[in-house]
Scaffold this motif. Structure first.
Motif, PDB file in Angstrom:
ATOM      1  N   GLY A  23      -1.938  25.543 -54.209  1.00  0.00           N
ATOM      2  CA  GLY A  23      -2.485  24.840 -55.206  1.00  0.00           C
ATOM      3  C   GLY A  23      -1.846  23.503 -55.269  1.00  0.00           C
ATOM      4  O   GLY A  23      -2.227  22.364 -55.571  1.00  0.00           O
ATOM      5  N   THR A  26      -2.279  21.277 -52.177  1.00  0.00           N
ATOM      6  CA  THR A  26      -3.650  20.660 -52.085  1.00  0.00           C
ATOM      7  C   THR A  26      -3.860  19.764 -53.130  1.00  0.00           C
ATOM      8  O   THR A  26      -4.434  18.820 -52.791  1.00  0.00           O
ATOM      9  CB  THR A  26      -4.708  21.888 -52.379  1.00  0.00           C
ATOM     10  N   GLN A  27      -3.040  19.815 -54.249  1.00  0.00           N
ATOM     11  CA  GLN A  27      -3.525  18.761 -55.417  1.00  0.00           C
ATOM     12  C   GLN A  27      -2.708  17.659 -54.988  1.00  0.00           C
ATOM     13  O   GLN A  27      -3.214  16.473 -55.211  1.00  0.00           O
ATOM     14  CB  GLN A  27      -2.778  19.225 -56.569  1.00  0.00           C
ATOM     15  N   LYS A  30      -5.243  15.894 -51.920  1.00  0.00           N
ATOM     16  CA  LYS A  30      -6.607  16.056 -51.710  1.00  0.00           C
ATOM     17  C   LYS A  30      -6.972  14.653 -52.013  1.00  0.00           C
ATOM     18  O   LYS A  30      -8.106  14.011 -51.493  1.00  0.00           O
ATOM     19  CB  LYS A  30      -7.115  16.775 -52.768  1.00  0.00           C
ATOM     20  N   THR A  41     -12.056  19.217 -50.611  1.00  0.00           N
ATOM     21  CA  THR A  41     -10.957  19.986 -51.225  1.00  0.00           C
ATOM     22  C   THR A  41     -10.632  21.311 -50.828  1.00  0.00           C
ATOM     23  O   THR A  41      -9.754  21.971 -50.437  1.00  0.00           O
ATOM     24  CB  THR A  41     -10.864  19.822 -52.853  1.00  0.00           C
ATOM     25  N   GLN A  42     -11.908  22.266 -50.786  1.00  0.00           N
ATOM     26  CA  GLN A  42     -11.825  23.499 -50.443  1.00  0.00           C
ATOM     27  C   GLN A  42     -11.542  23.776 -49.015  1.00  0.00           C
ATOM     28  O   GLN A  42     -10.601  24.729 -48.731  1.00  0.00           O
ATOM     29  CB  GLN A  42     -13.402  24.100 -50.640  1.00  0.00           C
ATOM     30  N   ALA A  45      -7.623  23.320 -48.884  1.00  0.00           N
ATOM     31  CA  ALA A  45      -6.985  24.259 -49.609  1.00  0.00           C
ATOM     32  C   ALA A  45      -6.964  25.353 -48.316  1.00  0.00           C
ATOM     33  O   ALA A  45      -5.948  26.062 -48.214  1.00  0.00           O
ATOM     34  CB  ALA A  45      -7.541  24.742 -50.808  1.00  0.00           C
ATOM     35  N   ALA A  79      -7.129  30.245 -50.445  1.00  0.00           N
ATOM     36  CA  ALA A  79      -7.985  29.124 -50.732  1.00  0.00           C
ATOM     37  C   ALA A  79      -9.184  29.275 -51.862  1.00  0.00           C
ATOM     38  O   ALA A  79      -9.110  28.242 -52.808  1.00  0.00           O
ATOM     39  CB  ALA A  79      -8.492  28.525 -49.493  1.00  0.00           C
ATOM     40  N   THR A  82      -7.353  29.865 -55.203  1.00  0.00           N
ATOM     41  CA  THR A  82      -6.595  28.505 -55.788  1.00  0.00           C
ATOM     42  C   THR A  82      -7.837  27.501 -55.969  1.00  0.00           C
ATOM     43  O   THR A  82      -7.730  26.902 -57.042  1.00  0.00           O
ATOM     44  CB  THR A  82      -5.954  27.782 -54.621  1.00  0.00           C
ATOM     45  N   SER A  83      -8.814  27.490 -55.391  1.00  0.00           N
ATOM     46  CA  SER A  83      -9.902  26.511 -55.708  1.00  0.00           C
ATOM     47  C   SER A  83     -10.649  26.839 -57.097  1.00  0.00           C
ATOM     48  O   SER A  83     -10.848  25.861 -58.017  1.00  0.00           O
ATOM     49  CB  SER A  83     -10.998  26.483 -54.608  1.00  0.00           C
ATOM     50  N   SER A  87     -10.434  24.563 -60.380  1.00  0.00           N
ATOM     51  CA  SER A  87     -11.705  24.046 -61.108  1.00  0.00           C
ATOM     52  C   SER A  87     -11.666  24.862 -62.519  1.00  0.00           C
ATOM     53  O   SER A  87     -12.028  23.864 -63.400  1.00  0.00           O
ATOM     54  CB  SER A  87     -12.688  24.900 -60.298  1.00  0.00           C
TER      55      SER A  87
END
Length: 94
Positions: A23, A26-27, A30, A41-42, A45, A79, A82-83, A87
């Motif tokens: 997380g 990825t943040q 992204k 983004t997915q 991740a 993933a 996390t996604s 969200s």
């Protein structure tokens, strides 16, 4: 893992550790990945999760062909979680 400690490879090899690290990374990535590569983004991740899990498994001495293949599946689980968590937080902050 104690809250006062930084990440270590053993913690990153767990579901919780991999999810937190995925997380965070990825943040951080992204915006760049979307702007320059056009990567969803997915998918980013998933790649981050697989890399983290592979490295954690390697550095804990548990990397085998079998564990590497399972890392591909576990990366999808991490993933997706996390996604979903990201969200959910974004929906709450709007």
């Amino acid at each position: 893992m104690e809250i006062t400690a930084f990440f270590d490879w053993t913690y990153l090899a767990t579901y919780a550790g991999a999810m937190v690290a995925t997380g965070l990374i990825t943040q951080l990535l992204k915006g760049t990945a979307d702007k320059y590569i056009g990567m969803p983004t997915q998918f980013l991740a998933y790649i981050v999760a697989v890399v983290i899990l592979l490295l954690a498994t390697f550095f804990t001495g548990a990397l085998t062909l079998s564990s590497a293949v399972l890392t591909l599946l576990n990366g999808a689980i991490v993933a997706a979680a996390t996604s979903g968590a990201i969200s959910g937080v974004q929906r709450l902050t709007k």
